[in-house]
Motif scaffolding. Structure first.
Motif, mmCIF file in Angstrom:
data_model
loop_
_atom_site.group_PDB
_atom_site.id
_atom_site.type_symbol
_atom_site.label_atom_id
_atom_site.label_comp_id
_atom_site.label_asym_id
_atom_site.label_seq_id
_atom_site.Cartn_x
_atom_site.Cartn_y
_atom_site.Cartn_z
ATOM 1 N N ARG A 200 -62.234 -108.244 -39.221
ATOM 2 C CA ARG A 200 -61.555 -107.779 -40.424
ATOM 3 C C ARG A 200 -60.131 -107.507 -40.008
ATOM 4 O O ARG A 200 -59.902 -107.025 -38.901
ATOM 5 C CB ARG A 200 -62.170 -106.459 -40.914
ATOM 6 N N LEU B 170 -64.659 -108.134 -52.391
ATOM 7 C CA LEU B 170 -63.987 -108.922 -53.416
ATOM 8 C C LEU B 170 -64.859 -109.032 -54.660
ATOM 9 O O LEU B 170 -64.406 -108.830 -55.786
ATOM 10 C CB LEU B 170 -63.709 -110.323 -52.860
ATOM 11 N N VAL C 208 -57.589 -107.229 -54.867
ATOM 12 C CA VAL C 208 -57.399 -108.657 -55.126
ATOM 13 C C VAL C 208 -58.467 -109.159 -56.091
ATOM 14 O O VAL C 208 -58.193 -109.946 -57.000
ATOM 15 C CB VAL C 208 -57.436 -109.453 -53.804
ATOM 16 N N MET D 86 -57.793 -110.990 -59.708
ATOM 17 C CA MET D 86 -58.408 -112.248 -60.116
ATOM 18 C C MET D 86 -59.088 -112.122 -61.469
ATOM 19 O O MET D 86 -58.945 -112.999 -62.332
ATOM 20 C CB MET D 86 -59.405 -112.697 -59.053
ATOM 21 N N LYS E 9 -56.473 -111.845 -64.264
ATOM 22 C CA LYS E 9 -55.869 -113.132 -64.577
ATOM 23 C C LYS E 9 -56.814 -113.984 -65.428
ATOM 24 O O LYS E 9 -56.401 -114.634 -66.390
ATOM 25 C CB LYS E 9 -55.514 -113.871 -63.283
ATOM 26 N N ILE F 139 -54.080 -111.006 -47.132
ATOM 27 C CA ILE F 139 -54.301 -111.492 -48.496
ATOM 28 C C ILE F 139 -53.381 -110.810 -49.502
ATOM 29 O O ILE F 139 -53.076 -111.371 -50.544
ATOM 30 C CB ILE F 139 -55.760 -111.299 -48.975
ATOM 31 N N SER G 166 -50.232 -110.265 -49.484
ATOM 32 C CA SER G 166 -48.982 -110.969 -49.784
ATOM 33 C C SER G 166 -49.223 -112.401 -50.236
ATOM 34 O O SER G 166 -48.295 -113.098 -50.622
ATOM 35 C CB SER G 166 -48.038 -110.947 -48.572
ATOM 36 N N ILE G 167 -50.470 -112.827 -50.203
ATOM 37 C CA ILE G 167 -50.785 -114.198 -50.611
ATOM 38 C C ILE G 167 -51.195 -114.271 -52.081
ATOM 39 O O ILE G 167 -50.891 -115.224 -52.784
ATOM 40 C CB ILE G 167 -51.931 -114.768 -49.745
ATOM 41 N N ASP H 253 -51.486 -113.913 -56.024
ATOM 42 C CA ASP H 253 -50.432 -114.103 -57.010
ATOM 43 C C ASP H 253 -50.766 -113.301 -58.247
ATOM 44 O O ASP H 253 -51.769 -113.580 -58.903
ATOM 45 C CB ASP H 253 -50.305 -115.597 -57.340
ATOM 46 N N SER I 294 -61.009 -113.671 -34.413
ATOM 47 C CA SER I 294 -61.837 -112.468 -34.461
ATOM 48 C C SER I 294 -63.267 -112.830 -34.861
ATOM 49 O O SER I 294 -64.224 -112.199 -34.415
ATOM 50 C CB SER I 294 -61.235 -111.414 -35.386
ATOM 51 N N VAL J 153 -50.769 -122.669 -47.208
ATOM 52 C CA VAL J 153 -50.477 -121.659 -48.221
ATOM 53 C C VAL J 153 -48.967 -121.539 -48.419
ATOM 54 O O VAL J 153 -48.471 -121.421 -49.541
ATOM 55 C CB VAL J 153 -51.099 -120.298 -47.836
ATOM 56 N N MET K 71 -46.922 -122.072 -51.937
ATOM 57 C CA MET K 71 -45.941 -121.117 -52.478
ATOM 58 C C MET K 71 -44.623 -121.802 -52.802
ATOM 59 O O MET K 71 -44.025 -121.563 -53.864
ATOM 60 C CB MET K 71 -45.732 -119.997 -51.467
ATOM 61 N N LYS L 200 -44.992 -124.023 -55.904
ATOM 62 C CA LYS L 200 -45.006 -123.242 -57.138
ATOM 63 C C LYS L 200 -43.599 -122.801 -57.508
ATOM 64 O O LYS L 200 -43.192 -122.845 -58.672
ATOM 65 C CB LYS L 200 -45.910 -122.021 -56.978
ATOM 66 N N ILE M 186 -57.428 -116.168 -46.713
ATOM 67 C CA ILE M 186 -56.341 -116.443 -47.658
ATOM 68 C C ILE M 186 -56.562 -117.718 -48.447
ATOM 69 O O ILE M 186 -56.056 -117.853 -49.545
ATOM 70 C CB ILE M 186 -54.962 -116.556 -46.955
ATOM 71 N N ILE N 252 -57.952 -117.009 -51.701
ATOM 72 C CA ILE N 252 -57.189 -116.023 -52.469
ATOM 73 C C ILE N 252 -55.973 -116.644 -53.132
ATOM 74 O O ILE N 252 -55.591 -116.283 -54.238
ATOM 75 C CB ILE N 252 -56.729 -114.863 -51.546
ATOM 76 N N VAL N 253 -55.365 -117.566 -52.441
ATOM 77 C CA VAL N 253 -54.147 -118.153 -52.969
ATOM 78 C C VAL N 253 -54.439 -118.837 -54.315
ATOM 79 O O VAL N 253 -55.575 -119.232 -54.577
ATOM 80 C CB VAL N 253 -53.561 -119.159 -51.948
ATOM 81 N N ASP N 254 -53.407 -118.945 -55.123
ATOM 82 C CA ASP N 254 -53.591 -119.521 -56.445
ATOM 83 C C ASP N 254 -52.727 -120.761 -56.567
ATOM 84 O O ASP N 254 -51.514 -120.679 -56.485
ATOM 85 C CB ASP N 254 -53.192 -118.481 -57.494
#
Lengths: 344, 344
Positions: free
Chosen positions: A76, A229, A258, A262, A265, A285, A287-288, A290, B80, B258, B262, B265, B285, B288-290
DNA sequence: TCAGTTTATGCAATCGATTTAAAAAAAATG
DNA sequence: CATTTTTTTTAAATCGATTGCATAAACTGA
C-alpha cells in the motif's frame, strides 16, 4: 553444498601468525592493536576474501542489529513508503530490516511477532492491524527491554514509543477547508471507531463543524470497515442519491474518496461545484483522479525514519525507563481541484 | 539493559534434569526422544517462557533461514506487491525476509549485497537497478552455492535463477490490440535500451507492426530514462502537437501512459477516439485515471512467490549444478476504456 | 539367563566472533 | 642494568543451539 570454504578469523590468524583475538580486534579497529598490525591483518583479510559472519558476532553480543517490522500488508502506498523510510535510516546505521505481514489476522500477527523475537531483533516497529485489540504479544519485547515503536495506528500501551501524525488537527483543517469553500452539508467517511487515527480524524471533523455552527447530521457520517474503493463508491452513491445530498465530503483516506468521486461523476454531479471532496494520505491516485483530489499529506517516509531512529537511539543508550514517548508530526493540506471552488 | 534473563535450553535442562542435548532434541521433535520426555520438556519450556534463539541455531547450522531482497526502491506498486509475495511464501516456510534498497545507486547496491552476505542469508532475490551493468557482487553468492534469483529485470548471468514475464509477447499483444482498434500510427514509450524488459517489450511492438505491415516510424519511439509521469506528459505533448500525431500509444509502463492521457486531455484530444492508449503493469492508477487505462497485468505477487520458492527449494535440495533456470510467466491484457473503440 | 538389539539419553565438540584477564614484549625510568 | 610502566598480544571462556558418538537401559528370543 557450499563450494568454497568460508574464511574465518581463525584462518586469518593462522596466515598472519597472530591470534584470533588480535585478528578480531584488528578488524574492529580496536585501539589496543598497533596501527601496523591492523594494516597487516586487514590486508591479509581482504586478500583471503574474508567476510565477517554477522550471525556469530550477533550471538556473542546477544543483539542482532536488526529491526523487525510487523505490519498488516506492505503493498500500500503509505506502508511501503513508511518501510522505505525505515530501511533507509536503519541501513545507514548498519541495521538490517526484516519485514512481516499479518494481513490483518491476529493469529498471524502473534506468530510473526514470535518469529521476530526469536531472531532477536534489536527493536520492533509496528502499525496495528485493523482488528488487533489485544497487545500481549508485545509484552515479551517490553520485558526484555527491546524497543517497541508503534507508527500511525498505535495502541494505548505504556513503555512503547509512538510515532503519529496529528490526526485531530488534520481532520479539523480538512473540514474547515471544505467549510471555507462554502460547503454546508459535509459528509465524512470514517474508519473503524476503535482505530485511533480514524477516531481522531472524525473528532477533528466534528469539532470543525461545531466551530462553524454547522449541525452534525449522523446520516452524513459513514463508518467503513476498510475504506476501500468499492465501499467508497457504494456509500457515495447512496448519499448522493438521497433527498438531502451532501455538498462536501471529507474521507479518512484517499481510496474511498476516489470511489466517491467516481460515483459522483457517474451521477453527473459536478466536482467541486456541487460536491467538494478531500481525502487523506496523498496516495499517488490522488493526483491522478480527475479532478485531482485534495488531500492531507501524510509524512510516511519521515515517520519511518523517525521510528527507525527511535529504535537505534534506544539500542545505543540502553534506556531503562521512561521508554514511552510520543512523536507527533504535522500534516499538510494539499488543495487540488476536487475541493477548490474559488481560485486564489 | 535487559530486564528478565533469557531462558535457554540449559535452564530447561537444569529444571528437568535432562541434558541440553535431550532438551534440544525434544524441542525439535527428534524421533530418538521418547514421547513422554518430549511432552515433559515442552511443558517446562513453555512454563519457563522459553523462546529459541534463532541466531544460535543459525550459527551452528551455518544457514540463516533468511531471504535477502536487493532492490532499487520498495515504494512502487509492482515492487511492493512482489515483496509481499516473497514474504508471504517465505514466512510459510519459516523464513525471514530482509529488504534492502539501492535507490538505483551502484555503490549502495554493492554495499547492501555485502551486508546481506554477511548476514549469511539463505538466498538472494534481486531486481536490477536501472543502471546496474556489472554483476560481480553476485559472484560471492554463486561461489558459496547461495541461490541467486533475479526477478523482472534480469541480467545475462549463468548459475542464477530468473523469474520473468514474457515481455515480448506482452508487447506484441498490446500493439496488436491497438492495431485491431484501428490505430495506424502507433507510438511507443520505451525504457532504457539495456534493460531487458524494455528491450523485449519494444521488440514485441516492432514485430507486431511488421506483422500487420505498418511501417515503423522512429520518431514515434521515445526512449525514457525513468518512464515517469512528467516525462510521459512531456513526450506525449510533443508527439501530439506534431504535424503527424500518433493515433495509438503503447507505453512500457502505466505511469508514463497516464502522463500521456493527461496531456492528451489537456490538448482536447479524445481518448480513445483520437488516441488509443495502453500501458503496462496494471498499477492502481491505471483503473483510476479517466478514462481508465488499458494495460498489461503483471503477476507481481506470483513472481514474488515463485522467486521465494526457488530459494526455498534450492536450500532444501543442496543443488550443486544446473542452477540456471528461467521461469517465464504469462501476462494478461486488460482492456479498459482508454483503448476500446468498439464495444464488444 | 545371556548375547544381541533396540531405545533413550548424555558427553563433548562445534559453529565464528568477542572479550576479560593475564602474559609477554617493548619502552621508559633512575 | 635492573625495575617499573606501558604497549601488544594471547589463552580461554562465552554466546545458545545442534549433533556424532558413546553409553546406559530396556527388551528380545533361544
Amino acid at each position: 553444498m557450499n563450494f568454497k570454504k568460508e574464511v574465518t578469523i581463525y584462518d586469518i590468524a593462522k596466515e598472519t601468525n597472530y591470534s584470533p583475538s588480535t585478528v578480531s580486534r584488528a578488524l574492529n579497529n580496536n585501539s589496543s592493536i598497533s596501527e601496523k598490525t591492523i594494516k597487516k591483518i586487514k590486508a591479509v583479510a581482504k586478500q583471503m576474501g574474508y567476510s565477517p559472519n554477522t550471525m556469530a558476532a550477533n550471538l556473542r553480543n546477544s543483539k542482532s542489529n536488526t529491526i523487525g517490522i510487523l505490519i498488516s500488508r506492505i503493498n500500500r502506498p503509505f506502508v511501503s513508503t513508511l518501510i522505505s523510510g525505515i530501511e533507509e535510516t536503519a541501513r545507514k546505521s548498519g541495521y538490517n530490516v526484516i519485514i512481516s505481514q499479518s494481513y490483518d489476522e491476529y493469529d498471524i500477527e502473534v506468530n510473526n511477532s514470535e518469529a521476530l523475537y526469536n531472531a532477536r531483533i534489536g527493536g520492533i516497529i509496528s502499525s496495528l492491524g485493523m482488528e488487533t485489540q489485544n497487545f500481549d504479544h508485545f509484552q515479551k519485547f517490553i520485558d526484555q527491554g527491546i524497543p517497541v515503536v508503534f507508527v500511525d495506528r498505535v495502541p494505548n500501551l505504556f513503555n512503547v514509543y509512538k510515532v503519529v501524525v496529528d490526526n485531530y488537527t488534520a481532520g479539523y483543517n480538512a473540514t474547515k477547508h471544505l467549510i471555507e469553500q462554502g460547503c454546508k452539508r459535509i459528509a465524512h467517511f470514517a474508519g473503524l471507531e476503535h482505530v485511533i487515527v480514524y477516531h481522531d480524524r472524525k473528532q477533528g471533523y466534528l469539532d470543525a463543524l461545531k466551530e462553524y455552527n454547522i449541525p452534525v447530521d449522523p446520516d452524513l457520517i459513514i463508518h467503513f470497515k476498510s475504506l476501500s474503493l468499492k465501499e467508497g463508491k457504494k456509500a457515495a452513491k447512496k448519499l448522493l442519491k438521497s433527498s438531502t445530498p451532501p455538498d462536501g465530503l471529507f474521507s479518512a483516506n484517499d481510496t474511498a474518496a476516489v470511489g466517491a468521486i467516481m460515483s459522483a461523476k457517474k451521477l453527473g454531479i459536478a466536482i467541486p461545484e456541487e460536491l467538494c471532496v478531500i481525502g487523506f494520505n496523498d496516495d499517488p491516485i490522488a493526483s491522478i483522479v480527475d479532478p485531482p483530489l485534495s488531500t492531507i499529506k501524510h509524512p510516511a517516509r519521515k515517520m519511518g525514519a523517525l521510528s527507525a531512529l527511535r529504535v537505534l537511539k534506544h539500542s545505543n543508550e540502553d534506556t531503562i525507563n521512561s521508554v514511552s514517548e510520543i512523536s507527533m508530526l504535522n500534516t499538510k493540506i494539499v488543495v487540488r481541484a476536487s475541493s477548490q471552488r474559488h481560485k486564489k
